[in-house]
Design a protein around this motif. Structure first.
Motif, PDB file in Angstrom:
ATOM      1  N   LEU A  29       0.813  -1.212   0.000  1.00 35.97           N
ATOM      2  CA  LEU A  29       0.000   0.000   0.000  1.00 35.97           C
ATOM      3  C   LEU A  29       0.849   1.266   0.000  1.00 35.97           C
ATOM      4  O   LEU A  29       0.413   2.314  -0.474  1.00 35.97           O
ATOM      5  CB  LEU A  29      -0.942  -0.003   1.218  1.00 35.97           C
ATOM      6  CG  LEU A  29      -1.953  -1.148   1.279  1.00 35.97           C
ATOM      7  CD1 LEU A  29      -2.695  -1.145   2.613  1.00 35.97           C
ATOM      8  CD2 LEU A  29      -2.951  -1.037   0.126  1.00 35.97           C
ATOM      9  N   ARG A  30       2.048   1.186   0.548  1.00 36.67           N
ATOM     10  CA  ARG A  30       2.938   2.344   0.583  1.00 36.67           C
ATOM     11  C   ARG A  30       3.728   2.523  -0.714  1.00 36.67           C
ATOM     12  O   ARG A  30       4.332   3.574  -0.931  1.00 36.67           O
ATOM     13  CB  ARG A  30       3.910   2.217   1.756  1.00 36.67           C
ATOM     14  CG  ARG A  30       3.282   2.583   3.097  1.00 36.67           C
ATOM     15  CD  ARG A  30       4.255   2.379   4.234  1.00 36.67           C
ATOM     16  NE  ARG A  30       5.493   3.133   4.071  1.00 36.67           N
ATOM     17  CZ  ARG A  30       5.644   4.425   4.368  1.00 36.67           C
ATOM     18  NH1 ARG A  30       4.602   5.115   4.833  1.00 36.67           N
ATOM     19  NH2 ARG A  30       6.808   5.015   4.208  1.00 36.67           N
ATOM     20  N   ASN A  31       3.707   1.529  -1.544  1.00 31.35           N
ATOM     21  CA  ASN A  31       4.443   1.601  -2.805  1.00 31.35           C
ATOM     22  C   ASN A  31       3.887   2.723  -3.681  1.00 31.35           C
ATOM     23  O   ASN A  31       2.680   2.754  -3.957  1.00 31.35           O
ATOM     24  CB  ASN A  31       4.321   0.270  -3.546  1.00 31.35           C
ATOM     25  CG  ASN A  31       5.241   0.190  -4.756  1.00 31.35           C
ATOM     26  OD1 ASN A  31       5.447   1.167  -5.470  1.00 31.35           O
ATOM     27  ND2 ASN A  31       5.789  -0.992  -4.996  1.00 31.35           N
ATOM     28  N   ASP A  35      -1.707   0.556  -7.517  1.00 29.67           N
ATOM     29  CA  ASP A  35      -2.841   0.905  -8.378  1.00 29.67           C
ATOM     30  C   ASP A  35      -4.003   1.433  -7.543  1.00 29.67           C
ATOM     31  O   ASP A  35      -4.230   0.988  -6.416  1.00 29.67           O
ATOM     32  CB  ASP A  35      -3.284  -0.331  -9.161  1.00 29.67           C
ATOM     33  CG  ASP A  35      -4.247   0.026 -10.288  1.00 29.67           C
ATOM     34  OD1 ASP A  35      -5.464   0.106 -10.011  1.00 29.67           O
ATOM     35  OD2 ASP A  35      -3.774   0.230 -11.405  1.00 29.67           O
ATOM     36  N   ALA A  36      -4.747   2.386  -8.099  1.00 32.05           N
ATOM     37  CA  ALA A  36      -5.889   2.982  -7.387  1.00 32.05           C
ATOM     38  C   ALA A  36      -6.930   1.934  -7.029  1.00 32.05           C
ATOM     39  O   ALA A  36      -7.626   2.063  -6.016  1.00 32.05           O
ATOM     40  CB  ALA A  36      -6.522   4.075  -8.245  1.00 32.05           C
ATOM     41  N   SER A  37      -7.043   0.883  -7.834  1.00 32.90           N
ATOM     42  CA  SER A  37      -8.038  -0.157  -7.569  1.00 32.90           C
ATOM     43  C   SER A  37      -7.745  -0.897  -6.271  1.00 32.90           C
ATOM     44  O   SER A  37      -8.661  -1.400  -5.614  1.00 32.90           O
ATOM     45  CB  SER A  37      -8.097  -1.150  -8.727  1.00 32.90           C
ATOM     46  OG  SER A  37      -6.853  -1.826  -8.876  1.00 32.90           O
ATOM     47  N   VAL A  38      -6.466  -0.965  -5.884  1.00 30.16           N
ATOM     48  CA  VAL A  38      -6.091  -1.629  -4.638  1.00 30.16           C
ATOM     49  C   VAL A  38      -6.634  -0.838  -3.450  1.00 30.16           C
ATOM     50  O   VAL A  38      -7.176  -1.403  -2.495  1.00 30.16           O
ATOM     51  CB  VAL A  38      -4.555  -1.771  -4.534  1.00 30.16           C
ATOM     52  CG1 VAL A  38      -4.160  -2.324  -3.166  1.00 30.16           C
ATOM     53  CG2 VAL A  38      -4.036  -2.665  -5.646  1.00 30.16           C
ATOM     54  N   ILE A  39      -6.489   0.481  -3.504  1.00 28.02           N
ATOM     55  CA  ILE A  39      -7.031   1.346  -2.444  1.00 28.02           C
ATOM     56  C   ILE A  39      -8.546   1.280  -2.459  1.00 28.02           C
ATOM     57  O   ILE A  39      -9.196   1.207  -1.410  1.00 28.02           O
ATOM     58  CB  ILE A  39      -6.559   2.806  -2.633  1.00 28.02           C
ATOM     59  CG1 ILE A  39      -5.032   2.878  -2.691  1.00 28.02           C
ATOM     60  CG2 ILE A  39      -7.104   3.697  -1.526  1.00 28.02           C
ATOM     61  CD1 ILE A  39      -4.340   2.409  -1.439  1.00 28.02           C
ATOM     62  N   ALA A  40      -9.137   1.290  -3.644  1.00 20.92           N
ATOM     63  CA  ALA A  40     -10.593   1.241  -3.767  1.00 20.92           C
ATOM     64  C   ALA A  40     -11.154  -0.042  -3.151  1.00 20.92           C
ATOM     65  O   ALA A  40     -12.202  -0.019  -2.496  1.00 20.92           O
ATOM     66  CB  ALA A  40     -11.001   1.349  -5.235  1.00 20.92           C
ATOM     67  N   LEU A  78     -13.038   6.287  -6.444  1.00 17.31           N
ATOM     68  CA  LEU A  78     -11.586   6.192  -6.299  1.00 17.31           C
ATOM     69  C   LEU A  78     -10.954   5.517  -7.517  1.00 17.31           C
ATOM     70  O   LEU A  78      -9.854   5.889  -7.946  1.00 17.31           O
ATOM     71  CB  LEU A  78     -11.237   5.406  -5.034  1.00 17.31           C
ATOM     72  CG  LEU A  78     -11.644   6.062  -3.704  1.00 17.31           C
ATOM     73  CD1 LEU A  78     -11.346   5.124  -2.539  1.00 17.31           C
ATOM     74  CD2 LEU A  78     -10.926   7.391  -3.501  1.00 17.31           C
ATOM     75  N   GLU A  79     -11.654   4.534  -8.082  1.00 18.89           N
ATOM     76  CA  GLU A  79     -11.132   3.861  -9.270  1.00 18.89           C
ATOM     77  C   GLU A  79     -11.114   4.803 -10.462  1.00 18.89           C
ATOM     78  O   GLU A  79     -10.180   4.767 -11.284  1.00 18.89           O
ATOM     79  CB  GLU A  79     -11.982   2.630  -9.591  1.00 18.89           C
ATOM     80  CG  GLU A  79     -11.793   1.472  -8.613  1.00 18.89           C
ATOM     81  CD  GLU A  79     -12.727   0.322  -8.883  1.00 18.89           C
ATOM     82  OE1 GLU A  79     -12.334  -0.824  -8.625  1.00 18.89           O
ATOM     83  OE2 GLU A  79     -13.864   0.562  -9.350  1.00 18.89           O
ATOM     84  N   GLU A  80     -12.125   5.654 -10.555  1.00 23.44           N
ATOM     85  CA  GLU A  80     -12.221   6.583 -11.678  1.00 23.44           C
ATOM     86  C   GLU A  80     -11.321   7.796 -11.505  1.00 23.44           C
ATOM     87  O   GLU A  80     -10.992   8.479 -12.476  1.00 23.44           O
ATOM     88  CB  GLU A  80     -13.677   7.039 -11.849  1.00 23.44           C
ATOM     89  CG  GLU A  80     -14.625   5.907 -12.250  1.00 23.44           C
ATOM     90  CD  GLU A  80     -16.080   6.326 -12.152  1.00 23.44           C
ATOM     91  OE1 GLU A  80     -16.329   7.484 -11.746  1.00 23.44           O
ATOM     92  OE2 GLU A  80     -16.963   5.497 -12.470  1.00 23.44           O
TER      93      GLU A  80
END
Length: 279
Positions: A29-31, A35-40, A78-80
């Motif tokens: 997550l700190r990388n 990708d935004a989808s990971v946070i989403a 968040l994905e968009e």
């Protein structure tokens, strides 16, 4: 004392698994290239979202997180909008709890003891909050039902709730509704008494004198001001049924300055006598 230990234990076991997986994913997550989808995905499930917010010190609420991100934190949003996902991630790790996760700032992997301690502490934080919320909501629900039962015993009939924009939309004499908006501010129970006045009853539970300010002065006092301004004191009887610990000065403020009638949950006969006197 009546709260079941099992409830806390259920939450603890559930969130221990969630935090276990989350702690192991912190490097990913700190990388900067995550990708935004990971946070989403972390925001897609209620428990996962809560755990992510509880990485910080102190834990940050979803409402505060939305304010800081300045956008919706819904997964699809968040994905968009990867910039919002990046901002959200940045906020969480900027205020990451340094005591639970000391290895993160030091740029190393946790040892087994640190990992275990972080998971236990995090799961305990969430579980305690979940039980606290359950306690408050459960007590409030039981209190509302007691008030409704009292009204039924007096011959009042419960009707489907609807928005009460003005006095003409209020229940008829001898009728009441459950939680419903009254002139723009929700009341827990709304009844129309024999005199034709609308009785707005708030059910409030507090576990400390400090907490009682928000419950009685801010919430109930604020609503009473709205009801009186919009419908007139001659038409509305703002009232509250209290349970728990309340500051005397806070009670005096809403009673004397806000025109709110106060009753105690353990002395509901006082409310019964008050209602029957309103002819």
């Amino acid at each position: 004392m009546d709260e079941p230990l099992e409830l806390y234990s259920e939450h603890f076991q559930n969130f221990s698994k969630i935090f276990g997986a989350l702690v192991d994913r912190i490097p990913e997550l700190r990388n900067p290239k995550v990708d935004a989808s990971v946070i989403a995905d972390l925001m897609r499930n209620d428990d996962s979202r809560r755990a992510f917010c509880y990485l910080t010190a102190p834990p940050i609420s979803e409402d505060d997180l939305k304010t800081l991100v300045e956008a919706s934190i819904a997964p699809t949003r968040l994905e968009e909008h990867p910039d919002s996902a990046e901002k959200l991630r940045g906020i969480i790790f900027r205020i990451l709890d340094p005591h639970r996760f000391p290895w993160v700032k030091e740029g190393r992997d946790p040892d087994p003891h640190e990992r275990s301690a972080a998971i236990i502490a995090s799961a305990a934080l969430v579980s305690a909050k979940k039980v606290e919320t359950f306690r408050r909501n459960d007590a409030k629900d039981r209190q509302e039902e007691k008030v409704k039962e009292l009204l039924r015993s007096l011959g009042y009939t419960e009707i489907p709730k609807r928005d009460i924009l003005n006095a003409s939309a209020a229940p008829a004499v001898g009728e009441f509704m459950g939680e419903t908006p009254l002139a723009g501010a929700k009341a827990d129970v709304v009844a129309t008494v024999p005199s034709g006045r609308i009785m707005a009853i708030e059910c409030k539970v507090s576990n400390s004198k400090v907490n009682s300010y928000k419950r009685i002065v801010h919430d109930t006092g604020g609503k009473a001001t709205i009801w009186h301004d919009q419908l007139g004191r001659a038409n509305v009887l703002a009232s509250a049924v209290l349970s728990g610990v309340f500051s005397v000065s806070n009670c005096e403020t809403v009673q004397n300055d806000k025109g709110v009638y106060l009753f105690w949950d353990h002395r509901l006969n006082d409310l019964r006598e008050f209602i029957t006197s309103l002819t």
